[in-house]
Scaffold this motif. Structure first.
Motif, short mmCIF file in Angstrom:
data_model
loop_
_atom_site.label_atom_id
_atom_site.label_comp_id
_atom_site.label_asym_id
_atom_site.label_seq_id
_atom_site.Cartn_x
_atom_site.Cartn_y
_atom_site.Cartn_z
N ASN A 45 0.83 -1.21 0.00
CA ASN A 45 0.00 0.00 0.00
C ASN A 45 0.87 1.26 0.00
N ASP A 46 0.22 2.43 0.01
CA ASP A 46 0.95 3.69 -0.10
C ASP A 46 1.80 4.01 1.14
N TYR A 47 1.68 3.21 2.18
CA TYR A 47 2.54 3.35 3.37
C TYR A 47 3.71 2.35 3.33
N THR A 91 -10.67 10.66 -6.19
CA THR A 91 -10.10 9.39 -6.68
C THR A 91 -11.08 8.22 -6.57
N HIS A 114 -8.23 2.64 2.81
CA HIS A 114 -7.86 1.79 3.94
C HIS A 114 -9.13 1.45 4.72
#
Lengths: 309, 386
Positions: A45-47, A91, A114
């Motif tokens: 994920n983006d983390y 988005t 999330h």
């Protein structure tokens, strides 16, 4: 007999129409498309964290907004967790035939994608996707212990009704944010290129469809035409009858007729003018249509130009 | 001073590099010549001037040579250029349905409604499409390209553009120009075939005059026509939907202004833009290929097949029709949907053999059925191949 054949024709048409209705068709634009429960070496994920994920697919050929839709998960009856896809995030609009990934990491504060729940592969998991009015769009139940590490439960092809476990062979691969089945060629084209090299098959099937479509139109207007011809004949006969009766009475009683020939001529002329396009028929609007005739022709009133002899 | 002159000289040399003369190729001149021939045919011989003038002039516009590396955004294939923006109507396929709206608003289906069996003649002429499809496959085109080429046989420019924009955008210029060229040449192509396939006795056959059609029937036609044809072939909806919508505007009698706009101003504007951009799309670099030559050849053959199948079908049909309902085979060519030219050809050839036998109204039946038939055929090709 005419009515009977018309009835048969219409009934056949209705039956074809009704029999073609398919109540099992999936009409939902957004579908659950792929689920991965144990993420060891898969999509991050983006983390930069690997977590279970759920893929949603926009089946339609138009941009669809997921904002306000609900993703629900349950392992046992009564423990349903609901995640509302936030509004106001641009988005959440999914382009046509594209996918969106939601991370089931139980960290909803990390952003729109999330979820507030996680997925447990050891329990039977039910997932449901609902629209803004809580109407069920799609659901899937993943049996307990079905998915191993980096295996996903996915539709065989995007939007198709069949599901299978992916990731256990080179042909069945896990495909986050990508098509579940990569098509290297157009199967329709291949089919035609293989099985109908000369084009005869296409010609026969297409010409039969053209003929059937126009044949149906022909049959419809044959019946309609017959009906209207019959109706017009009846009307004409009915219109002729009173005149004949009046004339007969006139002869019998030797009195003047109720309506003379001049009256009929005047009525006919009025009808002719009415039907001949003097006015259009838009309600509330009076439009006079210029009727050209010898009386209004300018050239008829102009003197001929004198010619020097 | 010398530097100044050198500066001027360099400037002029740069400018020369941007002129058409510096960038011209033989292909440009060939295409300009073809454009001039189109304009000549339209002006001198009045072959479909409404189409050939915009297309011919479009060919001139599209083949003015310029420096393609300069990023001037001039050419039709350069994104966001004016021509490219106008061309969107062709590539996205919305010009053709608007033309169909106008065609619907100007078409009187009475001849067809009064004698609905003429619809089958319109269907028979669609063999031209599939004959050309088979020939195109034989020449090595892919099924999608063959479908787009085959539609030339429908003799329907907007349908040809619509279908080729979906199935084979790379061939659209050649297909459109071929379709419109042969439509313009209908008076040259069809009569010899008609004479060849009919006997003198057949050519003077008289047909039963059409019965008057009521207003209700005329209103019902576009509604039932749309429902029946589009339930069968939904992919034909953009064309058939607009055709029948235009016709309902005309026949309802209560939307006169809308019908007038559709059949006059709207169709005129779209025809100009369509013709000009299709003409401009024949940029030499894209157009002058062997494929274009094959497409022109196949286009001619498709017209021949369509005319032949229409006439032969009428002759065959006559075998099962009662004597008083027999059809003059000269109306078979009108199944090719070049409206109203092919119907006019039936009339002209018929009058040659019997000056009192007027076939125009009878020929209009298969002619408008051909329009429906070619749109249905396009829908089928889209459904099968896309």
């Amino acid at each position: 007999m005419k009515k009977l054949s018309l009835g048969i024709f219409l009934s056949a048409l209705l039956m074809v129409g009704l029999s073609s209705c398919n109540p099992k068709r999936i009409d939902s634009k957004l579908l659950l498309n792929e689920v991965l429960m144990v993420n060891e070496n898969n999509y991050m994920n983006d983390y930069g964290i690997r977590s279970p994920w759920i893929e949603i697919f926009n089946k339609s050929y138009n941009v669809t907004d997921m904002a306000g839709c609900y993703l629900r998960m349950s392992n046992n009856p009564g423990d349903t967790v609901t995640y509302t896809i936030p509004k106001g995030d641009v988005t959440t609009k999914v382009a046509q035939r594209q996918q969106a990934i939601f991370f089931a990491d139980g960290e909803p504060n990390r952003g729109t994608y999330h979820l507030n729940f996680t997925l447990d592969p050891e329990k039977t998991t039910w997932l449901g996707l609902f629209d803004t009015r809580m109407k069920l769009l799609d659901q899937v139940t993943i049996p307990a212990n079905t998915l191993g590490a980096d295996h996903s439960y996915a539709r065989v092809d995007d939007g198709k009704p069949e599901w299978e476990v992916k990731g256990n062979s080179s042909k069945k691969y896990v495909s986050p944010k990508a098509n579940n089945m990569i098509k290297e060629s157009n199967p329709k084209m291949e089919k035609f290129a293989e099985q109908d090299k000369s084009g005869v098959g296409m010609t026969v099937s297409a010409v039969s469809v053209v003929f059937t479509a126009l044949l149906l139109l022909y049959l419809s207007f044959r019946f309609i035409g017959k009906y209207f011809s019959g109706r017009d004949e009846k009307k004409a006969a009915a219109a002729a009858q009173p005149v004949a009766t009046v004339k007969a009475e006139e002869k019998k009683e030797n009195k003047s007729a109720a309506a003379s020939d001049e009256v009929y001529a005047a009525i006919a002329m009025a009808l002719y003018e009415m039907q001949g396009g003097m006015h259009d028929v838009e309600s509330g609007v009076l439009t006079l249509v210029d009727q050209q005739s010898a009386w209004s022709a300018k050239s008829g009133f102009m003197r001929a130009k004198p010619e020097r002899k | 001073m010398g530097e100044f002159f050198s500066f001027i000289g360099n400037n002029l040399a740069d400018f020369w590099g941007y002129t058409g003369f510096a960038n011209a190729t033989l292909g440009h001149f060939i295409m300009i010549l073809v454009g001039c021939v189109f304009i000549y045919l339209a002006v001198r011989h009045e072959f479909e001037p409404m189409l050939l003038i915009p297309i011919g002039f479009g060919m001139l516009v599209g083949n003015i040579p310029f420096n393609m590396d300069a990023g001037l955004q001039l050419g039709i294939y350069e994104q966001n250029s004016v021509l490219n923006t106008l061309y969107q109507g062709v590539t996205s396929g919305w010009y053709p349905p608007l033309i169909f709206l106008g065609i619907g608003a100007m078409t009187d289906f009475s001849a067809l409604i009064s004698n609905p069996k003429l619809m089958l003649v319109g269907a028979a002429a669609q063999f031209g499409i599939f004959g050309a499809y088979m020939l195109a496959l034989l020449f090595g085109f892919t099924p999608m390209e063959a479908g787009a080429i085959g539609i030339i046989g429908g003799a329907d420019g907007p349908t040809a553009i619509f279908l080729s924009s979906k199935l084979a955008p790379n061939l659209m210029g050649a297909i459109a120009v071929s379709a419109y060229s042969y439509m313009a040449l209908v008076p040259v192509i069809q009569p010899p075939i008609m004479r060849l396939l009919t006997t003198k006795k057949e050519r003077v056959m008289r047909m039963k005059p059409p019965r008057p059609v009521s207003h209700t029937e005329k209103v019902m036609f576009p509604i039932i026509g749309l429902l029946l044809t589009c339930f069968f072939v939904p992919s034909g909806l953009p064309l058939l939907g607009m055709l029948f919508f235009g016709n309902l505007l005309k026949e309802s009698g209560v939307t006169r202004r809308l019908a007038e706009t559709a059949r006059n101003q709207l169709i005129d504007v779209i025809t100009m833009l369509l013709g000009l951009t299709v003409g401009a799309s024949t940029q030499a670099s894209e157009f002058l290929t062997m494929n274009s030559v094959f497409i022109f050849m196949l286009g001619a053959l498709s017209f021949v097949i369509a005319t032949t199948s229409g006439i032969l079908f009428v002759k065959l049909f006559n075998l099962v029709l009662p004597k008083e309902k027999k059809l003059n085979p000269l109306i078979g060519n009108a199944g090719v949907s070049a409206v109203p030219d092919s119907a006019r050809i039936s009339q002209v050839v018929g009058l040659e053999y019997d000056p009192t036998n007027y076939l125009l109204m009878h020929a209009m039946g298969p002619n408008v059925a051909g329009v429906i038939g070619s749109a249905v055929a396009a829908g089928i090709l889209l459904g099968f191949l896309l």
